[in-house]
Design a protein around this motif. Structure first.
Motif, short mmCIF file in Angstrom:
data_model
loop_
_atom_site.label_atom_id
_atom_site.label_comp_id
_atom_site.label_asym_id
_atom_site.label_seq_id
_atom_site.Cartn_x
_atom_site.Cartn_y
_atom_site.Cartn_z
N LYS A 229 4.76 -9.18 11.36
CA LYS A 229 4.39 -7.91 11.97
C LYS A 229 4.98 -7.81 13.37
N GLY A 230 5.57 -6.68 13.67
CA GLY A 230 6.20 -6.49 14.97
C GLY A 230 6.96 -5.18 15.05
N HIS A 231 7.45 -4.72 13.91
CA HIS A 231 8.14 -3.43 13.89
C HIS A 231 7.14 -2.29 14.00
N LYS A 232 7.60 -1.15 14.49
CA LYS A 232 6.74 0.01 14.69
C LYS A 232 7.06 1.15 13.73
N ALA A 233 8.00 0.92 12.84
CA ALA A 233 8.36 1.94 11.85
C ALA A 233 8.80 1.24 10.57
N ALA A 234 9.12 2.04 9.57
CA ALA A 234 9.47 1.49 8.25
C ALA A 234 10.66 0.53 8.35
N VAL A 235 10.57 -0.55 7.57
CA VAL A 235 11.65 -1.54 7.48
C VAL A 235 12.37 -1.32 6.16
N HIS A 236 13.64 -0.90 6.22
CA HIS A 236 14.36 -0.53 5.00
C HIS A 236 15.19 -1.66 4.42
N ARG A 237 15.62 -2.61 5.22
CA ARG A 237 16.45 -3.70 4.69
C ARG A 237 16.00 -5.03 5.28
N THR A 238 15.92 -6.06 4.42
CA THR A 238 15.59 -7.42 4.84
C THR A 238 16.50 -8.40 4.11
N PHE A 239 16.97 -9.43 4.82
CA PHE A 239 17.86 -10.42 4.22
C PHE A 239 17.57 -11.80 4.78
N GLY B 96 9.07 -2.40 4.00
CA GLY B 96 8.26 -1.33 3.45
C GLY B 96 7.95 -0.26 4.46
N GLU B 97 7.28 0.76 3.99
CA GLU B 97 6.88 1.87 4.84
C GLU B 97 5.81 1.46 5.84
N GLU B 98 5.13 0.34 5.59
CA GLU B 98 4.06 -0.12 6.47
C GLU B 98 4.57 -0.87 7.70
N SER B 99 5.90 -0.98 7.86
CA SER B 99 6.55 -1.66 8.99
C SER B 99 6.24 -3.16 9.02
N ILE B 100 5.95 -3.73 7.85
CA ILE B 100 5.67 -5.17 7.73
C ILE B 100 6.73 -5.81 6.84
N ASP C 284 21.18 -20.09 6.26
CA ASP C 284 20.45 -21.35 6.16
C ASP C 284 19.11 -21.20 5.43
N GLY C 285 18.70 -19.97 5.13
CA GLY C 285 17.46 -19.73 4.41
C GLY C 285 16.20 -19.95 5.22
N LEU C 286 16.35 -20.16 6.54
CA LEU C 286 15.20 -20.46 7.39
C LEU C 286 14.73 -19.25 8.18
N HIS C 287 15.51 -18.18 8.16
CA HIS C 287 15.17 -16.98 8.92
C HIS C 287 15.34 -15.74 8.05
N ILE C 288 14.67 -14.67 8.47
CA ILE C 288 14.79 -13.38 7.79
C ILE C 288 15.22 -12.34 8.83
N ALA C 289 16.26 -11.58 8.49
CA ALA C 289 16.71 -10.49 9.35
C ALA C 289 16.14 -9.18 8.82
N SER C 290 15.54 -8.39 9.71
CA SER C 290 14.95 -7.12 9.30
C SER C 290 15.53 -5.98 10.12
N LYS D 29 0.83 -1.21 0.00
CA LYS D 29 0.00 0.00 0.00
C LYS D 29 0.86 1.26 0.00
N GLU D 30 2.06 1.13 0.59
CA GLU D 30 3.01 2.24 0.61
C GLU D 30 4.33 1.76 0.02
N ALA D 31 5.37 2.56 0.15
CA ALA D 31 6.65 2.28 -0.50
C ALA D 31 7.24 0.95 -0.05
N ALA D 32 7.83 0.21 -1.00
CA ALA D 32 8.50 -1.06 -0.72
C ALA D 32 10.00 -0.81 -0.66
N TYR D 33 10.66 -1.48 0.29
CA TYR D 33 12.08 -1.28 0.50
C TYR D 33 12.82 -2.62 0.56
N GLY D 34 14.05 -2.61 0.06
CA GLY D 34 15.03 -3.67 0.33
C GLY D 34 14.64 -5.07 -0.03
#
Length: 510
Positions: A119-129, A99-103, A133-139, A80-85
């Motif tokens: 869902k858990g962040h309270k502000a925009a998430v700019h980088r995700t990797f 994204g800007e939606e903090s998701i 092992d491919g089993l987790h995502i760092a935000s 719905k808003e800007a997508a990041y990383g």
């Protein structure tokens, strides 16, 4: 009759570095394909699997491009808003994006379907990797927190809060361990987190807001970009190894090339610089028309994608065909002939005729005006000015300068004056061009009033340039005098001090 000895034009000494293997590797770039997007290109990331698709995060969508056709194959617009990383998993099947939606969202690339929402962040998430092992995502989020998400359970497996005091806009994961996550914030701090100990294992200060982070393939060296510097850190020792300070504006992005043997940096100064990992020396520089926000290079180094602030995706292919080799073979074939003798092939170099320059032919025929015309074309006068000045010198030596300059039309005279104005300040050319300018004024003095506006303007400009050069020379002479006085005084002072010492010793003895 003796043969005419052709001229030897001594070229200027080259101040640039010699042509290197790196230049040969990176200069095989084809014309770029430019794709206009709706906003600044936030992030570019290549898949590690053939055919090396790349994802572009821009505006409220993530687009997956085919590097061969350079067209969009997948358009992910679940935002719905800007997508990041947006970044690919190692197998190229999954893609995560903030994204800007903090998701944090997880997508399947082939079907474009959204598999998870974290869902858990309270502000925009700019980088995700994805972790190794491919089993987790760092935000990494603007809420100053770093989170590790378990893909299977869709829950937080690690949360790091309170280690940063400003936005976190940079992050990376270790290429050798699934437990190491690194974050870089606008508070200038870089923190290395270990999920096994749930704490920070290393913390360093970049001394500028951190824009991008990257591990070298060995996992022992960390690269950080922020401000105008790129820094290399030893993760095991926790100390700074080197600084790369070739940029004069903010460095915005990092990536690897040549199987991890080259570091690539992008900056707002419109330059993409490539450094050798073994020496950390600059090996090549690519200039773009706009400030570069993001960059990535395919695993085979065949495709370079840069995203700029004006919303342009610049896709450049590196030519890896045998075109250059075939050209070299043709050039070698032209310069050599194969002689067959008694079943033995012998390569004999073909003797090329001694080529004579066109202006030499004109000088040989005493056609001085034509010789000058041949070196006053744009391709020679403004690209090889030493050749034009050499002909001026030769005409002076032959007493043919007046003959060559006289009877020229207004257009030719304007071109000649323009050349003199541009190069009369060059030290190696000024002596000859000053004499030529004086000769032109003597030859055309009577008709200057009837000349075109362009010629009169160039004469005024020539007068101004000469006056500035005279003023500069006077100032340099004054500075030279001051420097000599300082040098003389520095030589005299030790003598005075020695004299004073000897006088004091005499007084003490008395």
């Amino acid at each position: 009759m003796t043969s005419f000895k052709k001229s030897f034009v001594k070229p200027f000494a080259h101040t640039t570095e010699q042509y290197t293997v790196e230049d040969s590797y990176w200069k095989k770039l084809t014309s770029p394909v430019l794709v206009k997007e709706f906003g600044p290109i936030d992030y570019v990331h290549f898949s590690q699997k053939l055919p090396y698709h790349f994802a572009v995060s821009c505006s409220a969508r993530v687009q997956v491009y085919n590097p061969v056709t350079k067209v969009v194959t997948k358009n992910i617009n679940k935002f719905k808003e800007a997508a990041y990383g947006a970044s690919f998993r190692a197998d190229g099947q999954l893609l995560c994006a903030g994204g800007e939606e903090s998701i944090v969202r997880l997508f399947e690339v082939n079907t474009k379907s959204m598999l998870r929402q974290f869902k858990g962040h309270k502000a925009a998430v700019h980088r995700t990797f994805f972790t190794r092992d491919g089993l987790h995502i760092a935000s990494f989020s603007d809420d100053k927190n770093v989170s590790l998400w378990d893909i299977a359970s869709q829950h937080i497996s690690g949360h790091y809060e309170g280690y940063h005091t400003d936005y976190i806009r940079a992050g990376c994961v270790s290429p050798v361990s699934s437990n190491i996550v690194v974050s870089g914030g606008y508070d200038k701090n870089i923190n290395v987190f270990d999920s096994r100990t749930k704490s920070v294992s290393m913390s360093v200060n970049h001394e500028a807001p951190v824009e991008s982070l990257m591990f070298l393939p060995s996992g022992s060296l960390l690269i950080s970009a922020g401000g105008t510097e790129v820094r290399i850190w030893d993760v095991l020792a926790g100390k700074l190894l080197a600084k790369l300070t070739q940029n004069h504006k903010t460095v915005t992005a990092l990536c690897m090339a040549k199987n991890g043997s080259a570091i690539v940096t992008a900056s707002l100064d419109k330059h993409v610089k490539i450094y050798n990992v073994s020496s950390f020396q600059l090996s090549h520089d690519i200039t773009y028309p706009s400030p570069v926000l993001s960059i990535d290079i395919s695993r085979d180094d065949k495709t370079i994608v840069a995203g700029t602030v004006d919303g342009i995706v610049n896709i450049t292919k590196r030519d890896t065909t045998l075109k250059h080799n075939s050209e070299n073979k043709k050039r070698l074939a032209r310069s050599e002939a194969i002689v067959h003798s008694d079943g033995i092939n012998m390569t004999v170099p073909v003797m090329q005729p001694d080529q004579m320059a066109k202006f030499d032919i004109a000088l040989r025929k005493f056609n001085y005006s034509q010789a000058l015309d041949l070196v006053l074309i744009h391709a020679i006068a403004f690209k090889k000015p030493h050749v034009t000045v050499f002909v001026f010198d030769e005409l002076c030596r032959r007493n043919g300068l007046v003959q060559a300059i006289s009877n020229r039309n207004q257009k030719q005279l304007a071109f000649l004056l323009n050349f003199i104005v541009r190069y009369i300040g060059v030290r190696k050319l000024s002596k000859t061009l000053t004499h030529v300018a004086s000769t032109i004024i003597d030859c055309y003095w009577d008709i200057f009033d009837s000349c075109t506006f362009e010629v009169r303007a160039l004469l005024i400009k020539l007068h101004s340039v000469v006056e500035n050069e005279i003023l500069l020379t006077k100032r340099l002479l004054a500075i030279d005098g001051l420097v000599k006085m300082l040098l003389i005084s520095s030589e005299v002072v030790p003598d005075i001090t020695e004299t004073q010492k000897s006088m004091k010793s005499i007084l003490k003895n008395s």
